[in-house]
Design an enzyme around this catalytic site. Sequence first.
Site, PDB file in Angstrom:
ATOM      1  N   SER A 124     -11.546   0.638  -2.778  1.00 43.94           N
ATOM      2  CA  SER A 124     -10.472  -0.137  -2.887  1.00 43.94           C
ATOM      3  C   SER A 124     -10.682  -1.425  -3.735  1.00 43.94           C
ATOM      4  O   SER A 124     -11.148  -1.607  -4.865  1.00 43.94           O
ATOM      5  CB  SER A 124     -10.897  -0.739  -1.578  1.00 43.94           C
ATOM      6  OG  SER A 124     -10.035  -2.381  -1.462  1.00 43.94           O
ATOM      7  N   TYR A 138       0.208  -2.738  -5.877  1.00 44.32           N
ATOM      8  CA  TYR A 138      -1.479  -2.564  -6.450  1.00 44.32           C
ATOM      9  C   TYR A 138      -2.231  -2.967  -4.998  1.00 44.32           C
ATOM     10  O   TYR A 138      -2.758  -1.879  -4.657  1.00 44.32           O
ATOM     11  CB  TYR A 138      -2.154  -2.607  -8.010  1.00 44.32           C
ATOM     12  CG  TYR A 138      -3.443  -2.172  -7.561  1.00 44.32           C
ATOM     13  CD1 TYR A 138      -3.950  -1.055  -7.479  1.00 44.32           C
ATOM     14  CD2 TYR A 138      -4.478  -3.535  -7.666  1.00 44.32           C
ATOM     15  CE1 TYR A 138      -5.040  -0.864  -7.906  1.00 44.32           C
ATOM     16  CE2 TYR A 138      -5.600  -3.718  -7.675  1.00 44.32           C
ATOM     17  CZ  TYR A 138      -5.939  -1.780  -7.995  1.00 44.32           C
ATOM     18  OH  TYR A 138      -7.751  -1.057  -8.121  1.00 44.32           O
ATOM     19  N   LYS A 142      -4.449  -1.205  -1.869  1.00 41.57           N
ATOM     20  CA  LYS A 142      -5.876  -1.488  -1.595  1.00 41.57           C
ATOM     21  C   LYS A 142      -5.692  -1.840  -0.250  1.00 41.57           C
ATOM     22  O   LYS A 142      -6.663  -1.788   0.228  1.00 41.57           O
ATOM     23  CB  LYS A 142      -6.224  -2.205  -2.423  1.00 41.57           C
ATOM     24  CG  LYS A 142      -6.021  -1.381  -3.562  1.00 41.57           C
ATOM     25  CD  LYS A 142      -6.947   0.316  -4.112  1.00 41.57           C
ATOM     26  CE  LYS A 142      -6.656   0.154  -5.036  1.00 41.57           C
ATOM     27  NZ  LYS A 142      -8.181   1.289  -5.393  1.00 41.57           N
TER      28      LYS A 142
END
Length: 264
Positions: A124, A138, A142
Amino acid sequence: MARVLITGCSTGIGRATADALTDRGHEVVATARNLSTLDGLDVAQRVALDVDEAGSIEVAMSVVGEVDVLVNNAGVGLVGPLESYPLDLAGAVFATNVFGPLRLIQAVLPSMRERGTGVIVNVSSVEGVVSTPLSGVYAASKHALEALSESLHFEVGHFGVRVVIIEPGYIATAMRTKASPIDIDATPYAELHRQWTGTDEKVLGGPRPGPEVVADAIAAAIDDPDTPLRVPVGHDAMMVTATRKQLDDATFASTMRSTLQIDW
């Protein structure tokens, strides 16, 4: 010795992890979309695998066979303000960062569950815990990977399968150098971009560490059955995740702006 499949081994964390695990005596299966990018990598097996394509995964797994450990490392990260972030690119980020790992998990988990042993490591980011400006897509991907991993942890621990989430901070990798899909400086967020640029050096107090520190953390997590679910990597990741747990939203935001000298 474990048989370990790693995605995204062309450069950066994936390649460093392949080297670290090989050095520890593990049987490493290194994968990447373009097989030629794995040339020179000294591992047990090199296989072409595109995490975005179910057919590619099926073919790769027919060649690889059963594995003891899966390291979901392949990922993409393109920055930009959410107001103008192209939705097709947002979908592509989620396809690689969320659905790619899920595809691989579904490919390897049945045999792990039946054998009563296995390790799944999902790479992650500290941004899976704390979102930052201009990295919303993004960070969202994650955050989603973290949620998926935590659910998986509760589901498969019963069968003897461990799940570990690796949360790197600022790391010097090729992914971090990729350009934004848009010209941020041509948007109303140009000043934010200017202020945010260089925050890594402010947090780290120097250059970014190399991917080897993440590779070592992954290798340690595989070898140590007492590894916790979440492993922050780098002093910046440890500091940010610890601080976020202690502060409410307003206090954390104020602290971040003050520390990083952001007046946006």
